[in-house]
Design an enzyme around this catalytic site. Structure first.
Site, PDB file in Angstrom:
ATOM      1  CE1 TYR A 217      -6.168  21.996 -12.850  1.00  0.00           C
ATOM      2  CE2 TYR A 217      -4.062  21.747 -13.834  1.00  0.00           C
ATOM      3  CZ  TYR A 217      -4.680  21.600 -12.772  1.00  0.00           C
ATOM      4  OH  TYR A 217      -4.237  20.767 -11.560  1.00  0.00           O
TER       5      TYR A 217
ATOM      6  CD  GLU B  65      -1.312  20.766 -10.120  1.00  0.00           C
ATOM      7  OE1 GLU B  65      -1.326  20.868 -11.492  1.00  0.00           O
ATOM      8  OE2 GLU B  65      -2.524  20.006  -9.600  1.00  0.00           O
TER       9      GLU B  65
ATOM     10  CE1 TYR C 263       2.002  10.159  -5.296  1.00  0.00           C
ATOM     11  CE2 TYR C 263       1.356  10.496  -2.941  1.00  0.00           C
ATOM     12  CZ  TYR C 263       1.301  10.798  -4.439  1.00  0.00           C
ATOM     13  OH  TYR C 263       0.560  12.041  -4.746  1.00  0.00           O
TER      14      TYR C 263
ATOM     15  N   GLY D  76      -2.355  -4.262   6.483  1.00  0.00           N
ATOM     16  CA  GLY D  76      -2.202  -4.781   5.046  1.00  0.00           C
ATOM     17  C   GLY D  76      -0.982  -4.316   4.514  1.00  0.00           C
TER      18      GLY D  76
ATOM     19  N   GLY E 111      -0.768  -1.293   3.547  1.00  0.00           N
ATOM     20  CA  GLY E 111      -0.524   0.194   4.281  1.00  0.00           C
ATOM     21  C   GLY E 111       0.708   0.286   5.090  1.00  0.00           C
ATOM     22  CB  ILE E 112       3.095  -2.499   6.397  1.00  0.00           C
ATOM     23  CG1 ILE E 112       3.986  -2.572   7.369  1.00  0.00           C
ATOM     24  CG2 ILE E 112       3.422  -3.174   4.959  1.00  0.00           C
ATOM     25  CD1 ILE E 112       4.460  -3.931   7.762  1.00  0.00           C
ATOM     26  CB  THR E 113       4.431   0.234   1.649  1.00  0.00           C
ATOM     27  OG1 THR E 113       3.354   0.830   1.165  1.00  0.00           O
ATOM     28  CG2 THR E 113       4.578  -1.094   1.141  1.00  0.00           C
ATOM     29  N   PRO E 114       4.567   2.576   3.862  1.00  0.00           N
ATOM     30  CG  PRO E 114       2.824   4.402   4.001  1.00  0.00           C
ATOM     31  CD  PRO E 114       2.937   2.771   3.425  1.00  0.00           C
TER      32      PRO E 114
ATOM     33  CG  PHE F 200      -8.535   7.244   2.966  1.00  0.00           C
ATOM     34  CD1 PHE F 200      -9.085   6.212   3.423  1.00  0.00           C
ATOM     35  CD2 PHE F 200      -8.801   8.450   3.211  1.00  0.00           C
ATOM     36  CE1 PHE F 200     -10.101   6.377   4.631  1.00  0.00           C
ATOM     37  CE2 PHE F 200      -9.742   8.658   4.327  1.00  0.00           C
ATOM     38  CZ  PHE F 200     -10.473   7.601   4.917  1.00  0.00           C
ATOM     39  CG  PHE F 201      -4.864   1.782   0.285  1.00  0.00           C
ATOM     40  CD1 PHE F 201      -3.494   2.238   0.770  1.00  0.00           C
ATOM     41  CD2 PHE F 201      -5.104   0.507   0.624  1.00  0.00           C
ATOM     42  CE1 PHE F 201      -2.618   1.526   1.380  1.00  0.00           C
ATOM     43  CE2 PHE F 201      -4.404  -0.198   1.532  1.00  0.00           C
ATOM     44  CZ  PHE F 201      -3.098   0.366   1.961  1.00  0.00           C
TER      45      PHE F 201
HETATM   46  C1  HEM Z   1      -6.859  13.294  -9.122  1.00  0.00           C
HETATM   47  C2  HEM Z   1      -9.582  17.321  -8.642  1.00  0.00           C
HETATM   48  C3  HEM Z   1      -7.815  18.981 -12.780  1.00  0.00           C
HETATM   49  C4  HEM Z   1      -5.882  14.711 -13.714  1.00  0.00           C
HETATM   50  C5  HEM Z   1      -7.638  13.976  -8.753  1.00  0.00           C
HETATM   51  C6  HEM Z   1      -8.343  14.054  -7.440  1.00  0.00           C
HETATM   52  C7  HEM Z   1      -9.149  15.251  -7.273  1.00  0.00           C
HETATM   53  C8  HEM Z   1      -8.862  15.859  -8.255  1.00  0.00           C
HETATM   54  C9  HEM Z   1      -9.842  15.185  -6.119  1.00  0.00           C
HETATM   55  C10 HEM Z   1      -8.270  12.750  -6.324  1.00  0.00           C
HETATM   56  C11 HEM Z   1      -6.890  12.718  -5.762  1.00  0.00           C
HETATM   57  C12 HEM Z   1      -6.530  11.779  -4.929  1.00  0.00           C
HETATM   58  O1  HEM Z   1      -6.292  10.797  -5.476  1.00  0.00           O
HETATM   59  O2  HEM Z   1      -6.412  11.711  -3.664  1.00  0.00           O
HETATM   60  C13 HEM Z   1      -9.269  18.006  -9.658  1.00  0.00           C
HETATM   61  C14 HEM Z   1      -9.578  19.240  -9.931  1.00  0.00           C
HETATM   62  C15 HEM Z   1      -9.377  19.864 -11.080  1.00  0.00           C
HETATM   63  C16 HEM Z   1      -8.438  18.746 -11.405  1.00  0.00           C
HETATM   64  C17 HEM Z   1     -10.475  20.054  -8.885  1.00  0.00           C
HETATM   65  C18 HEM Z   1      -9.386  21.191 -11.499  1.00  0.00           C
HETATM   66  C19 HEM Z   1      -9.542  22.316 -10.877  1.00  0.00           C
HETATM   67  C20 HEM Z   1      -6.985  17.930 -13.260  1.00  0.00           C
HETATM   68  C21 HEM Z   1      -6.540  17.917 -14.828  1.00  0.00           C
HETATM   69  C22 HEM Z   1      -6.131  16.731 -15.057  1.00  0.00           C
HETATM   70  C23 HEM Z   1      -6.509  15.790 -13.970  1.00  0.00           C
HETATM   71  C24 HEM Z   1      -6.491  19.040 -15.353  1.00  0.00           C
HETATM   72  C25 HEM Z   1      -5.529  16.129 -16.107  1.00  0.00           C
HETATM   73  C26 HEM Z   1      -6.111  16.046 -17.295  1.00  0.00           C
HETATM   74  C27 HEM Z   1      -6.144  13.813 -12.681  1.00  0.00           C
HETATM   75  C28 HEM Z   1      -5.598  12.555 -12.357  1.00  0.00           C
HETATM   76  C29 HEM Z   1      -5.699  12.015 -11.170  1.00  0.00           C
HETATM   77  C30 HEM Z   1      -6.358  13.284 -10.321  1.00  0.00           C
HETATM   78  C31 HEM Z   1      -4.899  11.373 -13.633  1.00  0.00           C
HETATM   79  C32 HEM Z   1      -5.259  10.622 -10.575  1.00  0.00           C
HETATM   80  C33 HEM Z   1      -6.852   9.836 -10.103  1.00  0.00           C
HETATM   81  C34 HEM Z   1      -6.578   8.400 -11.135  1.00  0.00           C
HETATM   82  O3  HEM Z   1      -6.036   8.394 -12.156  1.00  0.00           O
HETATM   83  O4  HEM Z   1      -7.564   7.966 -10.492  1.00  0.00           O
HETATM   84  N1  HEM Z   1      -8.000  15.288  -9.091  1.00  0.00           N
HETATM   85  N2  HEM Z   1      -8.529  17.731 -10.647  1.00  0.00           N
HETATM   86  N3  HEM Z   1      -6.959  16.530 -13.018  1.00  0.00           N
HETATM   87  N4  HEM Z   1      -6.587  14.376 -11.476  1.00  0.00           N
HETATM   88 FE1  HEM Z   1      -7.380  16.106 -10.849  1.00  0.00          FE
END
Ligand code: HEM
Length: 404
Positions: free
Chosen positions: A95, A137, A188, A273, A275-278, A394-395
């Site tokens: 963070y 978390e 998932y 499509g 989306g059927i999996t869950p 959503f995907f």
């Molecule tokens: C995904 C917000 C901190 C890593 C996401 C998503 C949002 C978000 C909105 C999309 C969720 C979805 O897939 O539906 C935030 C906010 C943070 C934060 C507001 C801070 C307050 C972090 C931190 C990390 C991180 C510290 C690690 C370095 C990821 C990863 C994804 C993700 C790897 C998956 C998306 C991808 O790989 O495309 N986060 N996040 N996030 N976040 Fe964060």
């Protein structure tokens, strides 16, 4: 606690963030990955390339700025993101890195408008927002720990089955012989792959496609893209190179798009499509545990060549006295017409839903590509189904926090 003044400043910057949010978050990702390339082992590079992650983060930052004095409004959205973070092994030590580069991005993109007061206020607000995520978390990690499944664990492919010309199922068991944990239908897992020639690890989320309580986990993966392009890197690799007996890594099941098993309300499972999996997991769970539940299974596919689980759906529906199914084909083949493999032709839209839906108080679960979801959700709302009865996923990253 944030001071009145900090709250005022953060709220007053919300419109600027809305306007320049994607610019800020794009700059943020670029500079963060330059300084911390190891984070590319966590992030989905395809989402980055499409700008979807930037939009998702920008939307969340904007929502957080707007609701900084009542963050509880955002809790459902935060929980959904926290599930994704937990499934990707995002840890509290990440963070401060995100905070540092987000503030730098606000400073560099906004220029003079980012006064020291604005930056100070945002620095404080980020701490508060980050702590909300970290606390949620942490609880999720503790739960995964009680199931003795922290982080990534190796799973062996026991069986690989073609479900259609595009979708293949992988039946997985832990290599260390540990039990398959309970999960909620609809959840998932993150799959992590080491692919030769790729500099970083690749992560993707796949819904579990069978009911809980089996001695395996099943994922069913659609081959994306016509060839191993940047969009379909992981799915093509799984289809072409991960065979029976080989190993992949998974994190524990996650996600809050889950079947509510505490009531017996009529259920509509509507998918497009892959989306059927869950929906398969939910349908099969109902067949295991709630056999008298009324279920309507609606599935949209192009035609029978690409439709997965045709037989498994029929067999499961036949176990349920109050269940019915509709196969809706967009483009049936001549053989589909001859063999009557589908029930309705076209898209699942308001007209079709009007014909099918008999109980507007039922629970509706919807999953599929974005245009499909829009059609279905708009159609249900026009029919008078209450928003709280429509559950959807959503995907890819949540690109629109439309509830807020
Ligand atoms: C995904 C917000 C901190 C890593 C996401 C998503 C949002 C978000 C909105 C999309 C969720 C979805 O897939 O539906 C935030 C906010 C943070 C934060 C507001 C801070 C307050 C972090 C931190 C990390 C991180 C510290 C690690 C370095 C990821 C990863 C994804 C993700 C790897 C998956 C998306 C991808 O790989 O495309 N986060 N996040 N996030 N976040 Fe964060």
């Amino acid at each position: 606690m944030l001071s009145e003044n900090t709250i005022k400043i953060v709220k007053s910057t919300a419109p600027v963030l809305a306007e320049r949010g994607v610019e800020i978050t794009s700059y943020f990702y670029k500079t963060m990955f330059e300084a911390h390339p190891e984070l590319l082992n966590i992030f989905n590079h395809a989402n980055q390339k499409q700008g979807r992650q930037q939009t998702a983060l920008a939307n969340t930052v904007y929502a957080a700025a707007t609701y900084i004095d009542q963050l509880e409004v955002l809790l459902p959205a935060v929980k959904q993101i926290a599930h994704k973070h937990r499934s990707l092994n995002v840890k509290k030590e990440h963070y401060p890195i995100v905070g540092e580069f987000l503030l730098k991005a606000i400073k560099d993109v906004l220029g003079d408008a980012a006064t020291p007061e604005v930056l100070q206020a945002w620095g404080e607000a980020y701490q508060v927002i980050a702590q909300v995520f970290i606390d949620i978390e942490n609880e999720m990690y503790e739960e995964a720990n009680t199931n003795k499944w922290e982080g990534f664990k190796a799973f062996k492919v026991m069986k690989k089955v073609d479900e259609s010309s595009l979708i293949t199922s992988f039946y997985l068991q832990a290599t260390d012989g540990s039990d398959v944990p309970a999960f909620q239908p609809g959840q998932y897992v993150t799959v992590r792959l080491t692919v030769s020639g790729e500099e970083y690890l690749l992560n993707r989320q796949y819904s579990l496609s069978d009911a809980p309580g089996k001695n395996y986990l099943r994922i069913s993966v659609k081959r994306e893209g016509a060839e191993p392009s940047k969009l379909g890197k992981v799915s093509n690799y799984l289809h072409d190179h991960v065979n029976e007996g080989e190993e992949i890594e998974l994190t524990a099941p996650a996600g809050d798009f889950v079947l509510d098993e505490n009531n017996n309300s009529p259920l509509y499972l509507i998918s497009g499509g892959v989306g059927i999996t869950p929906m398969m997991s939910m349908l099969k769970r109902v067949a295991d545990k709630q056999t008298d539940r009324a279920v309507t299974f609606i599935h949209a596919a192009k035609n029978s060549e690409v439709q997965a689980f045709h037989q498994e759906i029929t067999e499961t529906i036949n176990l349920l006295p109050n269940a019915r199914k509709y196969n809706v084909y967009e483009n049936p083949t001549a053989s589909d017409r001859e063999k009557k493999t589908f029930d309705l032709e076209g898209y699942v839209d308001y007209q079709k839903l009007q014909e099918i839906v008999t109980d507007k108080e039922a629970d509706f679960y919807v999953c599929g590509p974005v245009p499909f979801m829009r059609n279905v959700i708009d159609g249900l709302e026009t029919l008078g189904v209450k928003a709280e009865n429509i559950h959807f996923e959503f995907f890819g990253p949540s690109i629109n926090l439309k509830e807020y």
